[in-house]
Design a protein around this motif. Structure first.
Motif, PDB file in Angstrom:
ATOM      1  N   LYS B  70       0.829  -1.215   0.000  1.00  0.00           N
ATOM      2  CA  LYS B  70       0.000   0.000   0.000  1.00  0.00           C
ATOM      3  C   LYS B  70       0.860   1.261   0.000  1.00  0.00           C
ATOM      4  O   LYS B  70       0.633   2.178  -0.791  1.00  0.00           O
ATOM      5  CB  LYS B  70      -0.915   0.033   1.240  1.00  0.00           C
ATOM      6  CG  LYS B  70      -1.875  -1.135   1.349  1.00  0.00           C
ATOM      7  CD  LYS B  70      -2.729  -1.067   2.614  1.00  0.00           C
ATOM      8  CE  LYS B  70      -1.945  -1.214   3.910  1.00  0.00           C
ATOM      9  NZ  LYS B  70      -1.232  -2.491   4.085  1.00  0.00           N
ATOM     10  N   THR B  71       1.845   1.312   0.884  1.00  0.00           N
ATOM     11  CA  THR B  71       2.635   2.534   0.987  1.00  0.00           C
ATOM     12  C   THR B  71       3.487   2.738  -0.264  1.00  0.00           C
ATOM     13  O   THR B  71       3.606   3.858  -0.773  1.00  0.00           O
ATOM     14  CB  THR B  71       3.512   2.510   2.261  1.00  0.00           C
ATOM     15  OG1 THR B  71       2.684   2.162   3.379  1.00  0.00           O
ATOM     16  CG2 THR B  71       4.131   3.869   2.527  1.00  0.00           C
ATOM     17  N   THR B  72       4.052   1.655  -0.770  1.00  0.00           N
ATOM     18  CA  THR B  72       4.839   1.741  -2.006  1.00  0.00           C
ATOM     19  C   THR B  72       3.976   2.290  -3.150  1.00  0.00           C
ATOM     20  O   THR B  72       4.388   3.175  -3.901  1.00  0.00           O
ATOM     21  CB  THR B  72       5.382   0.343  -2.392  1.00  0.00           C
ATOM     22  OG1 THR B  72       6.077  -0.206  -1.267  1.00  0.00           O
ATOM     23  CG2 THR B  72       6.310   0.420  -3.591  1.00  0.00           C
ATOM     24  N   ALA B  98       6.399   5.706  10.505  1.00  0.00           N
ATOM     25  CA  ALA B  98       7.305   5.443   9.385  1.00  0.00           C
ATOM     26  C   ALA B  98       6.607   5.646   8.035  1.00  0.00           C
ATOM     27  O   ALA B  98       7.177   6.265   7.123  1.00  0.00           O
ATOM     28  CB  ALA B  98       7.849   4.025   9.489  1.00  0.00           C
ATOM     29  N   ASP B  99       5.361   5.164   7.903  1.00  0.00           N
ATOM     30  CA  ASP B  99       4.689   5.251   6.604  1.00  0.00           C
ATOM     31  C   ASP B  99       4.353   6.705   6.264  1.00  0.00           C
ATOM     32  O   ASP B  99       4.501   7.131   5.113  1.00  0.00           O
ATOM     33  CB  ASP B  99       3.433   4.370   6.583  1.00  0.00           C
ATOM     34  CG  ASP B  99       3.786   2.895   6.331  1.00  0.00           C
ATOM     35  OD1 ASP B  99       4.995   2.586   6.264  1.00  0.00           O
ATOM     36  OD2 ASP B  99       2.859   2.076   6.196  1.00  0.00           O
ATOM     37  N   ALA B 100       3.920   7.483   7.269  1.00  0.00           N
ATOM     38  CA  ALA B 100       3.625   8.896   7.002  1.00  0.00           C
ATOM     39  C   ALA B 100       4.897   9.613   6.549  1.00  0.00           C
ATOM     40  O   ALA B 100       4.862  10.453   5.653  1.00  0.00           O
ATOM     41  CB  ALA B 100       3.042   9.567   8.243  1.00  0.00           C
ATOM     42  N   ILE B 143      -6.652   6.918   2.306  1.00  0.00           N
ATOM     43  CA  ILE B 143      -6.561   6.470   3.690  1.00  0.00           C
ATOM     44  C   ILE B 143      -5.926   5.086   3.658  1.00  0.00           C
ATOM     45  O   ILE B 143      -6.500   4.147   3.108  1.00  0.00           O
ATOM     46  CB  ILE B 143      -7.958   6.395   4.339  1.00  0.00           C
ATOM     47  CG1 ILE B 143      -8.655   7.761   4.273  1.00  0.00           C
ATOM     48  CG2 ILE B 143      -7.849   5.915   5.786  1.00  0.00           C
ATOM     49  CD1 ILE B 143     -10.151   7.702   4.594  1.00  0.00           C
ATOM     50  N   GLU B 144      -4.713   4.969   4.185  1.00  0.00           N
ATOM     51  CA  GLU B 144      -4.087   3.645   4.245  1.00  0.00           C
ATOM     52  C   GLU B 144      -4.482   2.997   5.546  1.00  0.00           C
ATOM     53  O   GLU B 144      -4.059   3.401   6.619  1.00  0.00           O
ATOM     54  CB  GLU B 144      -2.561   3.719   4.121  1.00  0.00           C
ATOM     55  CG  GLU B 144      -1.965   2.309   4.185  1.00  0.00           C
ATOM     56  CD  GLU B 144      -0.442   2.226   4.059  1.00  0.00           C
ATOM     57  OE1 GLU B 144       0.169   3.116   3.449  1.00  0.00           O
ATOM     58  OE2 GLU B 144       0.117   1.239   4.577  1.00  0.00           O
ATOM     59  N   ASN B 145      -5.321   1.970   5.471  1.00  0.00           N
ATOM     60  CA  ASN B 145      -5.804   1.297   6.665  1.00  0.00           C
ATOM     61  C   ASN B 145      -4.705   0.410   7.255  1.00  0.00           C
ATOM     62  O   ASN B 145      -3.686   0.159   6.614  1.00  0.00           O
ATOM     63  CB  ASN B 145      -7.051   0.461   6.329  1.00  0.00           C
ATOM     64  CG  ASN B 145      -8.076   0.481   7.441  1.00  0.00           C
ATOM     65  OD1 ASN B 145      -7.742   0.311   8.604  1.00  0.00           O
ATOM     66  ND2 ASN B 145      -9.329   0.692   7.078  1.00  0.00           N
TER      67      ASN B 145
HETATM   68 MG   LIG Z   1       2.197   0.762   4.756  1.00  0.00          MG
END
Ligand SMILES: [Mg+2]
Ligand SMILES: Nc1nc2c(ncn2[C@@H]2O[C@H](COP(=O)(O)OP(=O)(O)OP(=O)(O)O)[C@@H](O)[C@H]2O)c(=O)[nH]1
Ligand SMILES: [Zn+2]
Lengths: 111, 249
Positions: B70-72, B98-100, B143-145
């Motif tokens: 998702k983050t990638t 980290a993801d933000a 929105i990354e759940n």
């Molecule tokens: Mg992620």
């Protein structure tokens, strides 16, 4: 485990509705297609209720069966899980029952 | 999931005195309530929908198991689409920001929500996240759940659609194993297609599973790493964005 969040919501709803009274019994409908496991809710309930007006309340769970309507032939098909199959071979079923996740009854006791 | 039949009006509850069999005949009241358990979440989700609609903001809820990419995918999406519309990201993880930080490094605003023991975002958390993100009118907000293929299926956040991200190394059996999530999704992104030559994965089996669970679910195969298939994903986002409405419409 979303049952924890679901059970917290049940307790919150009951306590709010009790409006100062003690909640002594909660009746819950968890449909067969709801994606929520009754046993997991039972497991969480006492913990979630601890320290609230619902502490010690009895929990009764009713599990309405699933039913779908086939989008190919229109037949009503009983569903015991989310993957239904119509006798006509159709798998595209509209859920008409079994998705319930509701509090249907409370027993409240004056303190 | 079941809010359609939940119009709970507590004032219409029926109360009557009823012996409860525990010697509390005079004090116990049985009350019929008939309220959806997730009523409160669903109302907050409706509030979020109104808040978003009022600003003409499109919100998409990305759900997947941990590590599906998702983050990638969002890092790339931010880089590639930020010139077309303002983009913002609300990140949900149990711990860390980290993801933000990855998203900010990719060039857009991001708010991190930590759920602690919680395994999904709920509408109340997202309401706070949106407030903090303060997206510009006309934005697209992703929105990354929290990585989890089970729990987020149940919780409406006020999004336009759930985007299920599933990746090749997870196996082609995922739609049948996690039917609730695939049922809740509007589109599924089959990520990491660059790994198809290296792992056993039968695309037809995956597609059959999807059709079995949710015949209207669109499948977009892509590789967030290499970029294959992203054009189709961006096309889908643009279609959704074209339908975001200015206030009151
Ligand atoms: Mg992620
Ligand atoms: N081969 C390959 N690896 C990928 C692809 N997309 C992501 N990855 C890798 O998969 C791993 C997880 O990616 P993330 O983007 O962090 O996944 P996520 O879904 O955000 O993970 P969580 O937030 O922890 O649930 C990283 O090592 C990525 O580099 C892809 O298209 N192909
Ligand atoms: Zn049929």
């Amino acid at each position: 485990m979303h049952e924890l969040g679901v059970t917290q919501a049940v307790v919150e709803l009951a306590v709010e509705r009790a409006n100062g009274r003690r909640v002594t019994r909660v009746v819950l409908e968890i449909g067969k297609l709801s994606g929520v496991l009754p046993d997991a809710v039972r497991f969480c309930f006492d913990l979630c209720a601890e320290g609230t007006a619902a502490e010690g309340a009895a929990l009764e769970i009713v599990e309405p069966p699933g039913r779908g309507r086939c989008r190919s032939c229109g037949a009503d098909v009983p569903l015991d899980g989310p993957l239904g199959l119509c006798p006509c071979g159709g798998t595209d079923l509209e859920w008409i029952a079994g998705g319930e996740l509701r509090v249907t009854e409370l027993e409240l006791t004056d303190v | 999931m079941c809010k359609s039949n939940g119009d709970g009006h507590p004032h219409h509850d029926h109360e009557h005195r009823h012996p409860n069999g525990h010697g509390e005949e005079e004090r116990a009241t049985r009350v019929r309530v008939d309220r959806a358990v997730l009523d409160k979440n669903d109302r907050l989700a409706d509030y979020n929908r109104g808040w978003l609609g009022g600003r003409g903001v499109l919100a998409l809820n990305l759900v997947s198991s941990p590590g599906a990419g998702k983050t990638t995918l969002l890092e790339r999406t931010v880089r590639d689409l930020a010139a077309e519309f303002p983009v913002g990201v609300v990140e949900g993880d149990q711990e860390t920001d980290a993801d933000a930080r990855r998203i900010r490094a990719a060039g857009c605003r991001a708010v991190q929500l930590n759920t602690g023991v919680g395994c999904h975002l709920d509408a109340a958390m997202v309401a706070r996240g949106l407030e903090e993100l303060d997206p510009a009118p006309g934005s697209v907000v992703f929105i990354e759940n929290v990585g989890n293929l089970v729990c987020p299926a149940l919780f409406d956040l006020g999004e336009r659609a759930k985007v299920v991200v599933c990746s090749v190394p997870e196996g082609d059996d995922k739609p049948l194993k996690y039917p609730h999530m695939f049922r809740a999704g509007r589109v599924v992104l089959l990520n990491k297609t660059d790994l198809l030559p290296h792992v056993p994965f039968d695309p037809d089996r995956f597609l059959d599973g999807v059709r079995r669970v949710n015949p209207s679910l669109r499948v977009i195969p892509l590789s967030a790493l290499r970029g294959d298939g992203l054009a189709e994903w961006y096309g889908w986002v643009r279609e959704q964005a074209a339908r975001r409405q200015p206030a009151g419409v």
